[in-house]
Design a protein around this motif. Structure first.
Motif, PDB file in Angstrom:
ATOM      1  N   LEU A   2      -1.142  17.515  13.086  1.00  0.00           N
ATOM      2  CA  LEU A   2      -0.727  18.388  11.980  1.00  0.00           C
ATOM      3  C   LEU A   2       0.680  18.914  12.226  1.00  0.00           C
ATOM      4  N   GLY A   3       0.980  19.209  13.495  1.00  0.00           N
ATOM      5  CA  GLY A   3       2.333  19.673  13.825  1.00  0.00           C
ATOM      6  C   GLY A   3       3.381  18.629  13.503  1.00  0.00           C
ATOM      7  N   ASP A   4       3.058  17.355  13.787  1.00  0.00           N
ATOM      8  CA  ASP A   4       3.979  16.258  13.448  1.00  0.00           C
ATOM      9  C   ASP A   4       4.176  16.178  11.934  1.00  0.00           C
ATOM     10  N   ALA A   5       3.069  16.312  11.200  1.00  0.00           N
ATOM     11  CA  ALA A   5       3.144  16.215   9.745  1.00  0.00           C
ATOM     12  C   ALA A   5       3.973  17.348   9.151  1.00  0.00           C
ATOM     13  N   ILE A   6       3.801  18.544   9.694  1.00  0.00           N
ATOM     14  CA  ILE A   6       4.578  19.689   9.220  1.00  0.00           C
ATOM     15  C   ILE A   6       6.057  19.487   9.516  1.00  0.00           C
ATOM     16  N   ALA A   7       6.350  18.979  10.718  1.00  0.00           N
ATOM     17  CA  ALA A   7       7.743  18.731  11.107  1.00  0.00           C
ATOM     18  C   ALA A   7       8.386  17.682  10.193  1.00  0.00           C
ATOM     19  N   ASP A   8       7.592  16.725   9.746  1.00  0.00           N
ATOM     20  CA  ASP A   8       8.096  15.680   8.837  1.00  0.00           C
ATOM     21  C   ASP A   8       8.080  16.114   7.379  1.00  0.00           C
ATOM     22  N   GLY A  64      -5.331  14.598   5.837  1.00  0.00           N
ATOM     23  CA  GLY A  64      -4.453  14.592   4.675  1.00  0.00           C
ATOM     24  C   GLY A  64      -3.211  13.741   4.797  1.00  0.00           C
ATOM     25  N   VAL A  65      -3.063  12.996   5.913  1.00  0.00           N
ATOM     26  CA  VAL A  65      -1.842  12.190   6.071  1.00  0.00           C
ATOM     27  C   VAL A  65      -2.055  10.720   5.697  1.00  0.00           C
ATOM     28  N   GLY A  66      -3.262  10.363   5.223  1.00  0.00           N
ATOM     29  CA  GLY A  66      -3.454   8.999   4.743  1.00  0.00           C
ATOM     30  C   GLY A  66      -4.363   8.132   5.580  1.00  0.00           C
ATOM     31  N   LYS A  67      -5.397   8.727   6.167  1.00  0.00           N
ATOM     32  CA  LYS A  67      -6.331   7.962   6.994  1.00  0.00           C
ATOM     33  C   LYS A  67      -6.990   6.835   6.203  1.00  0.00           C
ATOM     34  N   THR A  68      -7.294   7.090   4.933  1.00  0.00           N
ATOM     35  CA  THR A  68      -7.918   6.073   4.086  1.00  0.00           C
ATOM     36  C   THR A  68      -7.007   4.866   3.924  1.00  0.00           C
ATOM     37  N   TYR A  69      -5.704   5.113   3.844  1.00  0.00           N
ATOM     38  CA  TYR A  69      -4.750   4.009   3.711  1.00  0.00           C
ATOM     39  C   TYR A  69      -4.654   3.197   4.995  1.00  0.00           C
ATOM     40  N   VAL A  70      -4.777   3.858   6.129  1.00  0.00           N
ATOM     41  CA  VAL A  70      -4.806   3.132   7.407  1.00  0.00           C
ATOM     42  C   VAL A  70      -6.022   2.209   7.436  1.00  0.00           C
ATOM     43  N   MET A  71      -7.153   2.736   6.990  1.00  0.00           N
ATOM     44  CA  MET A  71      -8.382   1.957   6.934  1.00  0.00           C
ATOM     45  C   MET A  71      -8.206   0.732   6.043  1.00  0.00           C
ATOM     46  N   PRO A 126       4.227   6.883   9.691  1.00  0.00           N
ATOM     47  CA  PRO A 126       3.194   7.126  10.707  1.00  0.00           C
ATOM     48  C   PRO A 126       1.951   6.262  10.505  1.00  0.00           C
ATOM     49  N   ASN A 127       1.565   6.030   9.251  1.00  0.00           N
ATOM     50  CA  ASN A 127       0.397   5.201   8.991  1.00  0.00           C
ATOM     51  C   ASN A 127       0.646   3.751   9.386  1.00  0.00           C
ATOM     52  N   LYS A 128       1.834   3.275   9.084  1.00  0.00           N
ATOM     53  CA  LYS A 128       2.191   1.912   9.493  1.00  0.00           C
ATOM     54  C   LYS A 128       2.212   1.806  11.013  1.00  0.00           C
ATOM     55  N   ALA A 129       2.741   2.820  11.681  1.00  0.00           N
ATOM     56  CA  ALA A 129       2.784   2.813  13.143  1.00  0.00           C
ATOM     57  C   ALA A 129       1.376   2.819  13.728  1.00  0.00           C
ATOM     58  N   ALA A 130       0.451   3.522  13.066  1.00  0.00           N
ATOM     59  CA  ALA A 130      -0.940   3.547  13.534  1.00  0.00           C
ATOM     60  C   ALA A 130      -1.564   2.157  13.433  1.00  0.00           C
ATOM     61  N   VAL A 131      -1.319   1.473  12.333  1.00  0.00           N
ATOM     62  CA  VAL A 131      -1.835   0.121  12.148  1.00  0.00           C
ATOM     63  C   VAL A 131      -1.270  -0.809  13.229  1.00  0.00           C
ATOM     64  N   CYS A 132       0.023  -0.715  13.474  1.00  0.00           N
ATOM     65  CA  CYS A 132       0.657  -1.543  14.506  1.00  0.00           C
ATOM     66  C   CYS A 132       0.018  -1.298  15.867  1.00  0.00           C
ATOM     67  N   ALA A 133      -0.203  -0.044  16.201  1.00  0.00           N
ATOM     68  CA  ALA A 133      -0.758   0.308  17.508  1.00  0.00           C
ATOM     69  C   ALA A 133      -2.173  -0.232  17.669  1.00  0.00           C
ATOM     70  N   LEU A 147       0.805  -1.211   0.000  1.00  0.00           N
ATOM     71  CA  LEU A 147       0.000   0.000   0.000  1.00  0.00           C
ATOM     72  C   LEU A 147       0.847   1.275   0.000  1.00  0.00           C
ATOM     73  N   GLY A 148       2.160   1.093   0.148  1.00  0.00           N
ATOM     74  CA  GLY A 148       3.039   2.260   0.197  1.00  0.00           C
ATOM     75  C   GLY A 148       2.773   3.132   1.421  1.00  0.00           C
ATOM     76  N   LEU A 149       2.539   2.496   2.565  1.00  0.00           N
ATOM     77  CA  LEU A 149       2.234   3.253   3.772  1.00  0.00           C
ATOM     78  C   LEU A 149       3.421   4.090   4.220  1.00  0.00           C
ATOM     79  N   ARG A 150       3.142   5.322   4.600  1.00  0.00           N
ATOM     80  CA  ARG A 150       4.165   6.140   5.239  1.00  0.00           C
ATOM     81  C   ARG A 150       4.371   5.616   6.655  1.00  0.00           C
TER      82      ARG A 150
END
Length: 226
Positions: A219-225, A50-57, A23-30, A18-21
């Protein structure tokens, strides 16, 4: 004891497909790590817009399918998001999430009362992905629930009863914070289905759900990344 194994190799494979970024992979793991316990868990992922919630789903659906779960319900807050979600999981749609191994049979308000859907519901090996909103799911006792609470001529049962008796049902609540203002209705429609797990995804979690948050990427995390 667990009802759902935590399989890092499977997560890694899904993340690649799925080409998960990260953070998205970490969300799935959690999420998987928490809901794997042999008891009901309601968890929330706080993911910036905008960071890929659909991909987490999609990754969660793929993972659950890989471990034998055959009934997944995605609850959406309204028709616009519902239509988008259906497109995300419709083969051939330009909005389809690419890379999924699982090919679920989509059950929607439009096809719930068809012979083909009845055939899928009657097949324990078929992966069913239900996409409905709270109003369409409210239990049979509710005035506005005639569609979900009325037995279907093909299956002989109603949607609410089918989901409640499905076994190992997992519910994904998109825009989870929205349902806080509909708490009683949400509980009747969703928690009343007695799912094995309830996973909420939102960019703006309600303060009352703070203890349920298993992953946070703001959003702050996303901006920092960048």
């Amino acid at each position: 004891m667990t009802w759902l194994a935590y399989d890092q190799a499977l997560i890694d494979g899904i993340a690649r497909r799925l080409g998960l970024r990260d953070p998205n992979k970490a969300a799935v793991c959690a999420v998987i790590e928490r809901i794997a316990a042999d008891e009901f868990h309601e968890v929330v992922c706080n993911l910036a817009t905008g960071v890929g919630k659909t991909y987490v789903m999609a990754a969660l659906v793929d993972y659950l399918a890989g471990h034998g779960v055959r009934n997944v319900l995605i609850v959406t807050p309204g028709k616009t998001i519902q239509d988008k979600t259906i497109a995300n999981f419709t083969p051939g749609s330009r909005k389809q999430v690419p890379g999924m191994d699982a090919v679920p049979y989509l059950v929607t308000p439009e096809n719930i009362r068809t012979g083909r859907t009845a055939e899928a519901l009657g097949d324990p090996a078929s992966l069913k992905l239900f996409v409905f909103n709270v109003q369409q799911l409210t239990g049979p006792s509710s005035k506005g629930s005639r569609r979900s609470g009325t037995p279907d001529e093909f299956t002989g049962t109603d949607l609410h009863s089918y989901l409640r008796n499905a076994g190992n049902l997992v519910i994904i609540a998109d825009e989870h914070h929205v349902y806080r203002s509909q708490a009683r209705q949400f509980s009747a429609a969703v928690r009343g289905l007695q799912p094995r797990a309830l996973v909420g995804l939102t960019a703006t979690p309600d303060q009352a759900d703070e203890a349920k948050i298993v992953f946070r990427y703001t959003l702050g995390d996303a901006i920092a990344d960048k």
